[in-house]
Design a protein around this motif. Structure first.
Motif, short mmCIF file in Angstrom:
data_model
loop_
_atom_site.label_atom_id
_atom_site.label_comp_id
_atom_site.label_asym_id
_atom_site.label_seq_id
_atom_site.Cartn_x
_atom_site.Cartn_y
_atom_site.Cartn_z
N MET A 213 0.63 -1.14 0.10
CA MET A 213 -0.31 -0.23 0.32
C MET A 213 0.49 1.32 0.07
SD MET A 213 -3.20 -1.06 2.25
CE MET A 213 -4.08 -2.28 2.03
N CYS A 214 2.12 1.84 1.08
CA CYS A 214 2.67 2.31 0.73
C CYS A 214 3.44 2.61 -0.49
CB CYS A 214 3.59 2.45 1.93
SG CYS A 214 3.33 1.89 3.82
N ILE A 215 3.70 1.55 -1.34
CA ILE A 215 4.03 1.86 -2.21
C ILE A 215 3.95 2.31 -3.68
CG2 ILE A 215 5.57 -0.10 -3.96
CD1 ILE A 215 7.37 -1.46 -2.59
N ALA A 216 2.07 1.86 -3.17
CA ALA A 216 1.38 1.87 -4.24
C ALA A 216 0.76 3.42 -4.32
CB ALA A 216 -0.27 1.73 -3.75
N LEU A 217 0.86 3.93 -3.06
CA LEU A 217 0.51 5.74 -2.70
C LEU A 217 1.92 6.44 -2.85
CD1 LEU A 217 -1.28 4.93 0.77
CD2 LEU A 217 -2.17 6.26 -1.40
N ALA A 218 2.89 6.00 -3.12
CA ALA A 218 4.11 6.45 -3.09
C ALA A 218 4.00 6.71 -4.75
CB ALA A 218 5.35 6.70 -2.20
N GLU A 219 4.21 5.15 -5.25
CA GLU A 219 4.17 6.14 -6.64
C GLU A 219 3.31 6.39 -7.07
OE1 GLU A 219 6.86 5.29 -8.19
OE2 GLU A 219 7.97 3.71 -6.91
N LEU A 220 2.17 6.13 -7.10
CA LEU A 220 0.33 6.95 -7.82
C LEU A 220 0.13 7.64 -7.25
CD1 LEU A 220 -0.21 3.01 -8.50
CD2 LEU A 220 0.50 4.84 -10.58
N PRO A 221 0.00 8.44 -6.86
CA PRO A 221 0.19 9.17 -6.44
C PRO A 221 -1.60 10.03 -7.41
CG PRO A 221 1.65 10.73 -6.64
CD PRO A 221 1.80 9.28 -7.23
N ALA A 222 -2.05 10.32 -8.29
CA ALA A 222 -2.42 10.80 -9.01
C ALA A 222 -3.68 10.36 -9.22
CB ALA A 222 -1.99 11.61 -9.93
N VAL A 223 -3.73 8.64 -9.17
CA VAL A 223 -4.32 7.80 -8.09
C VAL A 223 -5.06 7.38 -7.40
CG1 VAL A 223 -4.93 4.89 -9.73
CG2 VAL A 223 -3.57 6.92 -11.10
N LEU A 224 -4.59 6.87 -6.18
CA LEU A 224 -4.35 6.81 -5.12
C LEU A 224 -4.85 7.71 -4.76
CD1 LEU A 224 -2.69 3.56 -4.43
CD2 LEU A 224 -5.51 3.33 -6.17
N ASN A 225 -5.89 7.82 -3.64
CA ASN A 225 -5.79 8.97 -2.42
C ASN A 225 -5.81 8.26 -1.38
OD1 ASN A 225 -7.59 10.25 -0.60
ND2 ASN A 225 -7.12 11.87 -2.39
N VAL A 226 -4.84 8.80 -0.04
CA VAL A 226 -5.09 8.21 1.36
C VAL A 226 -6.13 8.08 1.71
CG1 VAL A 226 -4.20 10.41 1.88
CG2 VAL A 226 -3.16 7.73 2.73
N LEU A 227 -7.15 9.33 1.40
CA LEU A 227 -7.96 9.61 2.79
C LEU A 227 -8.93 8.36 2.49
CD1 LEU A 227 -8.61 13.39 2.78
CD2 LEU A 227 -7.06 11.97 3.43
N ASP A 228 -9.31 8.42 1.08
CA ASP A 228 -10.01 6.83 0.34
C ASP A 228 -9.21 5.48 1.23
OD1 ASP A 228 -11.40 8.53 -0.89
OD2 ASP A 228 -10.55 8.27 -2.47
N ILE A 229 -8.16 4.98 0.44
CA ILE A 229 -7.86 4.24 1.12
C ILE A 229 -7.74 3.81 2.54
CG2 ILE A 229 -5.25 2.74 1.39
CD1 ILE A 229 -6.11 3.02 -1.20
N VAL A 230 -7.71 4.73 3.79
CA VAL A 230 -8.22 4.94 5.24
C VAL A 230 -9.08 4.54 4.88
CG1 VAL A 230 -8.04 5.83 6.94
CG2 VAL A 230 -5.72 6.33 5.73
#
Length: 282
Positions: A69-86
């Motif tokens: 998850m941390c790698i995906a959030l770091a590599e795809l900031p325009a696609v994945l939103n940390v608030l939605d993941i949380v």
């Protein structure tokens, strides 16, 4: 490691991932379209129970889940939103623990995550699993970063949401300062809620006190009801106030209150009167 930056937007190449990491991707790619869930949708989801998952139910995989998850959030900031993941992680087992890992890896989002969790919470706590998990997640985040506990508590009051969390954070702050020059600001905080000038805040907290005292008739037996009450935030608040009162009594000799305890005793008496008169505590 596979370079995922070259993948089409919103997609991940899962062919090189182990089977259990492919399973993780189903959670990581939630809401990849960029659309944020409305508060109404989030609160409707809170009524549902924790989703069963062979991967997330097993604590052995937590570290690998967090890494992906941390790698995906770091590599795809325009696609994945940390608030939605949380928000999504609230509905899986070990969700609060994984949320703490994710936030610890991206500390800049700490305040934003906490505020979003509060904003999507209930005005008055109920017994659904989602509400309890949400409160647990925020409490764990504040334990991880104690200096932000009181500002997060202030956000609860500002938004008039999650009063039980505000009490819990106050109790945890009192525990951390126990034995020091001060024992937290529990008395001053609750007095401010009930005796302050903000009518909305006063009504919000008074309603919380009244709702917390309602018996769950037809749902719990008498023994189960007493056990349930002993774990509520209101009951923990009662216990803390009673402990402070007993401490004052111990310092009283021959029914006379020492001068050093007069201010604290007066503040405690004023709070009890406010709880009784405004919030209707019994």
């Amino acid at each position: 490691m596979t370079n995922i930056e070259n993948q089409p937007k919103g997609e991940l190449n899962l062919s090189s991932l182990p089977s259990h990491q492919k399973h993780i991707s189903t959670v990581v790619t939630v809401n990849h379209s960029g659309k944020r869930c409305s508060n109404l949708q989030v609160r409707e989801q809170q009524k549902s129970s924790v989703k069963s998952s062979e991967l997330f139910d097993n604590s052995v995989y937590i570290e690998e889940i967090c890494d992906v998850m941390c790698i995906a959030l770091a590599e795809l900031p325009a696609v994945l939103n940390v608030l939605d993941i949380v928000e999504t992680l609230l509905y899986v087992k070990h969700g609060p623990e994984i949320i703490c890992w994710v936030v610890a890896n991206t500390p800049d989002c700490f305040r934003e995550v906490c505020i979003n969790l509060i904003a999507n919470g209930e005005r008055q706590e109920d017994d659904n699993v989602g509400g309890k998990t949400r409160m647990q997640a925020i409490s764990m985040l504040c334990q991880m970063n104690p200096s932000q506990a009181l500002p997060i508590r202030a956000k609860c009051v500002e938004m008039c949401r999650m009063p039980a969390l505000a009490i819990t954070l106050s109790l945890e702050h009192a525990t951390r300062t126990l034995g020091g020059d001060t024992e937290g600001d529990m008395v001053a905080f609750i007095s401010g809620l009930l005796l302050g000038n903000d009518q909305q805040v006063r009504n919000w907290f008074a309603m919380f006190v009244r709702n917390s005292q309602k018996a769950k008739l037809g749902i719990y037996s008498a023994l189960q009801q007493r056990k349930w009450e002993s774990h509520t935030s209101l009951q923990l608040c009662r216990d803390e106030l009673l402990r402070r009162l007993q401490t004052i009594i111990l310092f009283s000799m021959d029914s006379q209150l020492p001068e050093s305890c007069v201010v604290e005793a007066s503040a405690l008496l004023r709070l009890y009167c406010a709880l009784r008169g405004i919030a209707g505590i019994k």
